[in-house]
Write a protein that holds these residues in place. Structure first.
Motif, PDB file in Angstrom:
ATOM      1  N   ASP A   1       0.832  -1.197   0.000  1.00 32.24           N
ATOM      2  CA  ASP A   1       0.000   0.000   0.000  1.00 32.24           C
ATOM      3  C   ASP A   1       0.872   1.254   0.000  1.00 32.24           C
ATOM      4  O   ASP A   1       2.049   1.213  -0.367  1.00 32.24           O
ATOM      5  CB  ASP A   1      -1.005  -0.030   1.157  1.00 32.24           C
ATOM      6  N   CYS A   2       0.295   2.374   0.451  1.00 31.99           N
ATOM      7  CA  CYS A   2       0.936   3.678   0.286  1.00 31.99           C
ATOM      8  C   CYS A   2       1.819   4.079   1.464  1.00 31.99           C
ATOM      9  O   CYS A   2       2.336   5.190   1.511  1.00 31.99           O
ATOM     10  CB  CYS A   2      -0.137   4.746   0.091  1.00 31.99           C
TER      11      CYS A   2
ATOM     12  N   LEU B   1       1.183   0.506  -6.057  1.00 29.78           N
ATOM     13  CA  LEU B   1       0.343   0.073  -4.937  1.00 29.78           C
ATOM     14  C   LEU B   1      -0.972  -0.544  -5.423  1.00 29.78           C
ATOM     15  O   LEU B   1      -1.505  -0.177  -6.469  1.00 29.78           O
ATOM     16  CB  LEU B   1       0.109   1.218  -3.971  1.00 29.78           C
TER      17      LEU B   1
ATOM     18  N   THR C   1      -5.323   2.960  -1.542  1.00 30.05           N
ATOM     19  CA  THR C   1      -5.092   2.192  -2.763  1.00 30.05           C
ATOM     20  C   THR C   1      -6.335   1.974  -3.619  1.00 30.05           C
ATOM     21  O   THR C   1      -6.243   1.378  -4.685  1.00 30.05           O
ATOM     22  CB  THR C   1      -4.553   0.794  -2.392  1.00 30.05           C
TER      23      THR C   1
ATOM     24  N   PRO D   1      -2.475   9.013  -2.992  1.00 27.47           N
ATOM     25  CA  PRO D   1      -1.857   8.269  -1.879  1.00 27.47           C
ATOM     26  C   PRO D   1      -1.000   9.190  -1.019  1.00 27.47           C
ATOM     27  O   PRO D   1      -0.281  10.046  -1.540  1.00 27.47           O
ATOM     28  CB  PRO D   1      -0.989   7.227  -2.594  1.00 27.47           C
TER      29      PRO D   1
END
Length: 576
Positions: A93-94, A122, A242, A268
């Motif tokens: 993810d971010c 992501l 995301t 993000p």
């Protein structure tokens, strides 16, 4: 080793990562900070691990990640056929260090000759679950800390079915991780080397398109129903995470076109700078969406957490304001929508799966449609495990949910899926809008039909070593001094999942609980009410859940408030 010795081992290591070394220098004069970073190893639990970023064995960093991957690699080599060629799917993810941790994963697996499929950017957690199945991978890894604060990251492991590791597999992986020696010296290959040796493949669009094709299969309305005379107006926030592309593409391919994205929360952002917490369970996360919903007179506001496995929804309340639905309310509405739009053939031998702390209203609605309900422990891994078991029985999966905003409709994913939930939530809102009703009016209609099932939860954060000890004291106290009455309601049964035993208070008889061991105590009260205490498995929290039901709204509200007041008082006395 003492924490001082472990700290010295790290501090003296000549090849220590420069950034981590610099952070250690900054911590040198704080024994409390150093002790918390080194007094234990970051727990690799049944779902993986989650922790604060930084140097130390009790922190998430490239070395604790390498140790976890080394343990997983050893497990795969011993247990999974063709693991070298089938490989491991990895998404992230971010958050800070997410992509770096994904690459570190490939470097450790590459040292074992195990191929890794890493997304080039992501992706949501459910897409990782889908990718494991689509690529026929031996396992999957998601780098995420879900909706934890910005200083956290995490490492979740998935098996070849695309589900989080069930308890037995998790125990075997944990044992392998614990056998890894010095986390500082785990063998790795360089990124360039694993790429050249075809041990690291970057993936993306092909998997995305396959997931979107599957997403169409959960639709319950046809295009004409969605493109009604007054189409649904949607405001969507990814909460800096995301979900942006997948949710937009998914909604548009179903025929929803009036979608406004909260621009300030579309990109993000590892700091999640516009919210106190990027968690759709907390109503403040919808502040911006509500403002823009009012401007656009939107019918529904949808928000996903950063890794897009949880979805929250807010709807108009009739006077121009918006009300955020609880996880139980949203799940109940979606369950009724899915079942009411399923054929008798689809419902035959179908199952609802919910957790022990999720509303009992789901059971009542499922029974109304002739569907059996299966209860699991808290955690979607148990729901995914049940779906896998259905492959060898005549049962089939219809819907799964938990009160903490986790939902699953299509079993092509084996974890909770905010993208799927967004599709069904919007179809459901469109369906009720065509009937002249909001989702609030729809849930009230269900209350009138099945009873006023109300729920709530108290969450207490107790951080660090002292906090963990205090959580233990609370659970011990509840076991040693059990209630016989809570909030004016008589306790009829006590379920202790740690000893897998149910005690019937009136007779004194005991029954076995056929669920795995977990540190949970649940009180079953008169009038179908209940209270459940459990420490969180992923955060430094203890949670107390409450559920009541009656034929009257006011009565249920009073019952719920009485339960909360008494339990919060007792917990506060122990904490103080």
């Amino acid at each position: 080793m003492t924490w001082q010795a472990t700290y010295k081992k790290w501090n003296d290591y000549q090849s220590l990562d420069k950034d981590l070394k610099q952070q250690l220098v900054g911590m040198a004069n704080s024994d409390k900070e150093l002790e918390d970073a080194f007094y234990k190893e970051l727990t690799f639990g049944t779902g993986g691990m989650r922790g604060i970023l930084g140097p130390g064995t009790n922190r998430l960093n490239i070395y604790t990640i390498r140790k976890a991957v080394e343990g997983l690699a050893n497990y795969l080599e011993a247990n999974v056929n063709d693991c070298y060629s089938r490989g491991v799917a990895v998404a992230y993810d971010c958050r800070y260090m997410s992509k770096e941790f994904a690459v570190e994963t490939a470097k450790v697996l590459g040292a074992h000759g195990i191929k890794t499929y890493v997304f080039e950017s992501l992706r949501p957690t459910p897409v990782l679950s889908f990718a494991v199945r689509y690529l026929h991978a031996a396992a999957g890894i998601m780098i995420t800390a879900s909706h934890n604060p910005p200083e956290y990251n995490g490492f979740k492991v998935y098996n070849e079915d695309g589900g989080q590791l069930p308890l037995q597999e998790a125990a075997e992986v944990i044992a392998k991780v614990q056998k890894v020696g010095n986390e500082l010296t785990v063998p790795v290959k360089e990124q360039q080397e694993v790429e050249q040796d075809d041990l690291l493949t970057w993936v993306g669009e092909k998997v995305d398109q396959a997931y979107l094709r599957q997403l169409k299969t959960i639709s319950k309305l046809d295009l004409a129903e969605i493109k009604q005379k007054d189409p649904l107006k949607i405001v969507f926030t990814p909460l800096h995470g995301t979900s942006h592309d997948m949710v937009l593409n998914g909604l548009q391919q179903l025929g929803f076109n009036d979608i406004h994205v909260v621009a300030e929360q579309a990109e993000p952002d590892p700091e999640f700078s516009t919210v106190a917490s990027p968690n759709p369970e907390e109503h403040q996360a919808f502040t911006m969406a509500i403002e823009q919903g009012k401007e656009r007179n939107a019918d529904i506001l949808i928000g996903a957490d950063p890794d897009a496995d949880r979805l929250g929804v807010a709807v108009q309340d009739g006077d121009g304001s918006y009300q955020v639905l609880t996880g139980n309310q949203l799940g109940t509405l979606m369950l009724d929508f899915v079942l009411s739009h399923s054929t008798p053939e689809q419902i035959t031998n179908g199952r609802l799966i919910k957790t022990i702390v999720t509303t009992e209203m789901g059971r009542a609605i499922a029974a109304h449609y002739g569907v059996e309900t299966i209860d699991t422990l808290t955690g979607f891994k148990f729901i995914g495990e049940k779906i896998k078991q259905f492959e060898s029985t005549k049962e089939h999966f219809l819907f799964g949910y938990e009160e903490s905003y986790g939902y699953l409709i299509g079993d092509f994913v084996r974890d909770k899926d905010a993208v799927q939930a967004a599709m069904i939530a919007c179809e459901m809102a469109s369906y009720w809008k065509a009937k002249g009703k909001t989702l609030l009016e729809a849930i009230n209609q269900l209350y009138e039909q099945h009873g006023y099932f109300f729920e709530d939860m108290t969450s207490i954060t107790l951080k660090g070593k002292d906090g963990a000890e205090k959580i233990g004291e609370i659970m011990t106290n509840v076991r040693e001094n059990p209630f016989t009455e809570i909030g004016g309601l008589k306790v009829e049964q006590i379920e202790d999942y740690q000893i897998q035993e149910r005690t019937l208070l009136e007779s004194g008889n005991k029954e076995e609980i056929n669920l795995p061991v977990e540190n949970v105590v649940k009180y079953l009260l008169e009038n179908n009410s209940w209270v459940c205490l459990r420490p969180s498995g992923t955060e430094p929290k203890i949670k107390c859940y409450y559920g009541v039901s009656s034929n009257y709204r006011k009565q249920s509200k009073t019952m719920l408030e009485n339960l909360k007041q008494e339990m919060e008082h007792r917990i506060s006395v122990i904490v103080e």
